[in-house]
Design a protein around this motif. Structure first.
Motif, PDB file in Angstrom:
ATOM      1  N   ARG A 116       0.822  -1.215   0.000  1.00  0.00           N
ATOM      2  CA  ARG A 116       0.000   0.000   0.000  1.00  0.00           C
ATOM      3  C   ARG A 116       0.857   1.267   0.000  1.00  0.00           C
ATOM      4  NH1 ARG A 116      -2.619  -1.127   4.105  1.00  0.00           N
ATOM      5  NH2 ARG A 116      -4.524  -1.957   3.198  1.00  0.00           N
ATOM      6  N   ASP A 117       1.952   1.247   0.748  1.00  0.00           N
ATOM      7  CA  ASP A 117       2.802   2.440   0.860  1.00  0.00           C
ATOM      8  C   ASP A 117       3.444   2.821  -0.470  1.00  0.00           C
ATOM      9  OD1 ASP A 117       2.181   2.523   3.527  1.00  0.00           O
ATOM     10  OD2 ASP A 117       4.055   1.620   4.212  1.00  0.00           O
ATOM     11  N   TRP A 118       3.506   1.869  -1.402  1.00  0.00           N
ATOM     12  CA  TRP A 118       4.131   2.138  -2.694  1.00  0.00           C
ATOM     13  C   TRP A 118       3.095   2.420  -3.776  1.00  0.00           C
ATOM     14  CZ3 TRP A 118       9.130   3.083  -2.721  1.00  0.00           C
ATOM     15  CH2 TRP A 118       9.922   2.547  -1.708  1.00  0.00           C
ATOM     16  N   HIS A 119       1.823   2.478  -3.407  1.00  0.00           N
ATOM     17  CA  HIS A 119       0.739   2.766  -4.366  1.00  0.00           C
ATOM     18  C   HIS A 119       0.773   1.775  -5.538  1.00  0.00           C
ATOM     19  CE1 HIS A 119      -0.020   6.436  -2.137  1.00  0.00           C
ATOM     20  NE2 HIS A 119       1.254   6.757  -2.261  1.00  0.00           N
ATOM     21  N   ILE A 120       0.881   0.490  -5.172  1.00  0.00           N
ATOM     22  CA  ILE A 120       0.878  -0.587  -6.159  1.00  0.00           C
ATOM     23  C   ILE A 120      -0.430  -1.357  -6.027  1.00  0.00           C
ATOM     24  CG2 ILE A 120       1.979  -2.752  -6.854  1.00  0.00           C
ATOM     25  CD1 ILE A 120       4.636  -1.587  -5.875  1.00  0.00           C
ATOM     26  N   CYS A 121      -1.053  -1.656  -7.160  1.00  0.00           N
ATOM     27  CA  CYS A 121      -2.320  -2.376  -7.127  1.00  0.00           C
ATOM     28  C   CYS A 121      -2.442  -3.265  -8.350  1.00  0.00           C
ATOM     29  CB  CYS A 121      -3.489  -1.392  -7.064  1.00  0.00           C
ATOM     30  SG  CYS A 121      -3.718  -0.455  -8.603  1.00  0.00           S
ATOM     31  N   SER A 122      -3.569  -3.946  -8.465  1.00  0.00           N
ATOM     32  CA  SER A 122      -3.920  -4.695  -9.678  1.00  0.00           C
ATOM     33  C   SER A 122      -5.345  -4.323 -10.049  1.00  0.00           C
ATOM     34  CB  SER A 122      -3.795  -6.208  -9.450  1.00  0.00           C
ATOM     35  OG  SER A 122      -4.746  -6.636  -8.485  1.00  0.00           O
ATOM     36  N   SER A 254       9.200   4.007 -10.289  1.00  0.00           N
ATOM     37  CA  SER A 254      10.385   4.253  -9.475  1.00  0.00           C
ATOM     38  C   SER A 254      11.107   2.938  -9.190  1.00  0.00           C
ATOM     39  CB  SER A 254      10.002   4.925  -8.150  1.00  0.00           C
ATOM     40  OG  SER A 254       9.440   4.000  -7.242  1.00  0.00           O
ATOM     41  N   SER A 255      12.422   3.005  -9.179  1.00  0.00           N
ATOM     42  CA  SER A 255      13.216   1.794  -8.933  1.00  0.00           C
ATOM     43  C   SER A 255      12.933   1.224  -7.549  1.00  0.00           C
ATOM     44  CB  SER A 255      14.710   2.102  -9.080  1.00  0.00           C
ATOM     45  OG  SER A 255      15.098   3.164  -8.217  1.00  0.00           O
ATOM     46  N   GLU A 256      12.619   2.116  -6.587  1.00  0.00           N
ATOM     47  CA  GLU A 256      12.329   1.650  -5.229  1.00  0.00           C
ATOM     48  C   GLU A 256      11.022   0.861  -5.182  1.00  0.00           C
ATOM     49  OE1 GLU A 256      14.936   5.201  -5.099  1.00  0.00           O
ATOM     50  OE2 GLU A 256      12.989   4.789  -6.027  1.00  0.00           O
ATOM     51  N   ALA A 257      10.013   1.355  -5.901  1.00  0.00           N
ATOM     52  CA  ALA A 257       8.723   0.669  -5.921  1.00  0.00           C
ATOM     53  C   ALA A 257       8.845  -0.695  -6.598  1.00  0.00           C
ATOM     54  CB  ALA A 257       7.683   1.521  -6.632  1.00  0.00           C
ATOM     55  N   VAL A 258       9.574  -0.748  -7.705  1.00  0.00           N
ATOM     56  CA  VAL A 258       9.749  -2.015  -8.410  1.00  0.00           C
ATOM     57  C   VAL A 258      10.516  -3.004  -7.536  1.00  0.00           C
ATOM     58  CG1 VAL A 258      10.808  -3.143 -10.399  1.00  0.00           C
ATOM     59  CG2 VAL A 258       9.623  -0.966 -10.687  1.00  0.00           C
ATOM     60  N   ALA A 259      11.543  -2.530  -6.844  1.00  0.00           N
ATOM     61  CA  ALA A 259      12.317  -3.406  -5.959  1.00  0.00           C
ATOM     62  C   ALA A 259      11.436  -3.960  -4.834  1.00  0.00           C
ATOM     63  CB  ALA A 259      13.508  -2.644  -5.373  1.00  0.00           C
ATOM     64  N   ALA A 260      10.558  -3.106  -4.292  1.00  0.00           N
ATOM     65  CA  ALA A 260       9.650  -3.560  -3.239  1.00  0.00           C
ATOM     66  C   ALA A 260       8.691  -4.613  -3.779  1.00  0.00           C
ATOM     67  CB  ALA A 260       8.873  -2.372  -2.672  1.00  0.00           C
ATOM     68  N   ILE A 282      -2.771   6.376 -16.282  1.00  0.00           N
ATOM     69  CA  ILE A 282      -2.526   7.756 -16.732  1.00  0.00           C
ATOM     70  C   ILE A 282      -3.257   8.786 -15.867  1.00  0.00           C
ATOM     71  CG2 ILE A 282      -2.115   7.072 -19.119  1.00  0.00           C
ATOM     72  CD1 ILE A 282      -4.947   8.180 -19.760  1.00  0.00           C
ATOM     73  N   HIS A 283      -4.302   8.361 -15.160  1.00  0.00           N
ATOM     74  CA  HIS A 283      -5.081   9.292 -14.352  1.00  0.00           C
ATOM     75  C   HIS A 283      -4.551   9.408 -12.921  1.00  0.00           C
ATOM     76  CE1 HIS A 283      -7.918   9.435 -17.633  1.00  0.00           C
ATOM     77  NE2 HIS A 283      -8.107   8.110 -17.563  1.00  0.00           N
ATOM     78  N   THR A 284      -4.176   8.274 -12.324  1.00  0.00           N
ATOM     79  CA  THR A 284      -3.753   8.273 -10.915  1.00  0.00           C
ATOM     80  C   THR A 284      -2.252   8.080 -10.740  1.00  0.00           C
ATOM     81  OG1 THR A 284      -4.038   5.879 -10.693  1.00  0.00           O
ATOM     82  CG2 THR A 284      -5.990   7.271 -10.298  1.00  0.00           C
ATOM     83  N   HIS A 285      -1.557   7.708 -11.821  1.00  0.00           N
ATOM     84  CA  HIS A 285      -0.130   7.369 -11.799  1.00  0.00           C
ATOM     85  C   HIS A 285       0.174   6.185 -10.883  1.00  0.00           C
ATOM     86  CE1 HIS A 285       1.462  11.474 -13.474  1.00  0.00           C
ATOM     87  NE2 HIS A 285       0.407  11.009 -14.134  1.00  0.00           N
ATOM     88  N   THR A 286      -0.844   5.387 -10.581  1.00  0.00           N
ATOM     89  CA  THR A 286      -0.668   4.195  -9.753  1.00  0.00           C
ATOM     90  C   THR A 286       0.023   3.099 -10.560  1.00  0.00           C
ATOM     91  OG1 THR A 286      -2.711   4.714  -8.565  1.00  0.00           O
ATOM     92  CG2 THR A 286      -1.863   2.475  -8.347  1.00  0.00           C
ATOM     93  N   LEU A 287       0.988   2.437  -9.929  1.00  0.00           N
ATOM     94  CA  LEU A 287       1.686   1.321 -10.557  1.00  0.00           C
ATOM     95  C   LEU A 287       0.769   0.090 -10.476  1.00  0.00           C
ATOM     96  CD1 LEU A 287       4.408   0.650 -11.860  1.00  0.00           C
ATOM     97  CD2 LEU A 287       5.241  -0.048  -9.617  1.00  0.00           C
TER      98      LEU A 287
END
Length: 335
Positions: A116-122, A254-260, A282-287
């Protein structure tokens, strides 16, 4: 590493794509022997192996219907069980779960909480197990929070048919789906796919073309059928990947988000060789994680040979140190 024997169990197609002959020459220069395993022959005379690198996707999928493939898989499993000191990359149960997109979607859904802290979702998804009336599917889509357009994917995530997908724009388009399949909300992402290739504790990001943006919401546009492999080839030049409007380029993840993300998936999957497909909303920039792949092609990763050999060396060194310290001698993975 001198004198080590590494067995490779790959389909002919995977062997060619990986260029196993060239990798064998590379390994020979480091004192490592590469042995191609023939599943149709007894495995004991082909051994011993310090480590086996495999992609048995074909055999696993075919074993559900074909008795010969069942026997080949059983023979391989028997050999592995009888030789616990042989390291297996990757464990069969871990690989098998990724052949089922229902299971993969469940894994991807968990990432939203753990990362959650990295704003990663599916994307929201719906598993369609069997043919049903359209109103029931529409109700399930609303309950699960899916919205049009929808990507429809086969349940089995292997073989040429697994790349055949459709983009559905309205409830009427649902009539063409062929269960079992997965419906996934389409996320506009600027026609850029970020492929992450994982080799043990190393990972590499490569950009590929992807589907262009489509407006959110239902519309009367006809269903689009496409092959995801062809659309996202490095040299792809498809109308489906051409943006309709001038749009500023999104920054890469970000490299940090991908590493996490990679670290979390290595733990969840228990695997060392896999790929992850990422897009940026493109709207939220969420990974956004849209797929996980078993032992991918690693195209565009020039360091693949050295990274794979390094992984093999580190896994065997870990096994040796564990045995020296009196720990269990069972096979390990590259985690």
């Amino acid at each position: 590493m001198s004198g080590r024997r590494v067995g490779f169990c790959l389909s002919d197609k995977k062997r060619r794509r990986m260029n196993l002959d060239a990798f064998a020459v590379f390994c020979e220069g480091h004192g490592v022997e590469v042995v191609e395993i023939d599943l149709a022959q007894p495995l004991v005379p082909q051994g011993p192996f310090d480590i086996i690198v495999h992609k048995l996707s074909d055999v696993i999928v075919e074993a559900e219907q074909d008795s010969q493939s069942q026997q080949l898989l059983a023979n391989f499993q028997s050999y592995v069980s009888a030789h616990p000191a042989t390291v297996l990359l990757d464990p069969l149960p871990a690989m098998t779960q990724l052949l089922d997109r229902f299971a993969s979607c469940q894994i991807m859904s968990k990432l939203h909480k753990s990362l959650r802290d990295w704003h990663i979702c599916s994307p929201p998804h719906l598993e369609v197990h069997h043919a049903s009336d359209l109103p029931s599917i529409q109700q399930a889509l609303m309950t699960q929070g899916l919205s049009f357009p929808l990507i429809c994917k086969t349940r089995v995530a292997h073989g040429s048919l697994s790349h055949e997908m459709s983009l559905i724009f309205s409830a009427g388009g649902l009539a063409v789906i062929q269960p079992p399949c997965v419906l996934q909300s389409f996320v506009s992402h600027g026609a850029v796919l970020h492929k992450v290739f994982v080799v043990g504790d190393r990972h590499f990001c490569v950009e590929r073309p992807s589907l262009k943006n489509f407006p959110s919401g239902s519309c009367d546009r006809k269903t689009i059928f496409f092959n995801s492999h062809k659309v996202s080839k490095p040299e792809s030049n498809s109308d489906l990947t051409a943006l309709d409007e001038q749009m500023p380029c999104l920054p890469p993840p970000s490299s940090e988000a991908v590493a996490a993300l990679v670290g979390e998936l290595r733990v969840q999957l228990g695997m060392a060789l896999f790929g992850v497909d990422l897009i940026i909303n493109i709207h939220t920039h969420t990974l956004t994680v849209i797929d996980i792949n078993i032992f991918p092609g690693y195209e565009g990763v020039p360091q693949f040979f050295s990274s794979l050999l390094s992984l093999i060396e580190s896994v065997l060194e870990k096994r040796a140190s564990t045995r020296t310290s009196g720990g269990p001698s069972a096979a390990t993975t590259g985690l």
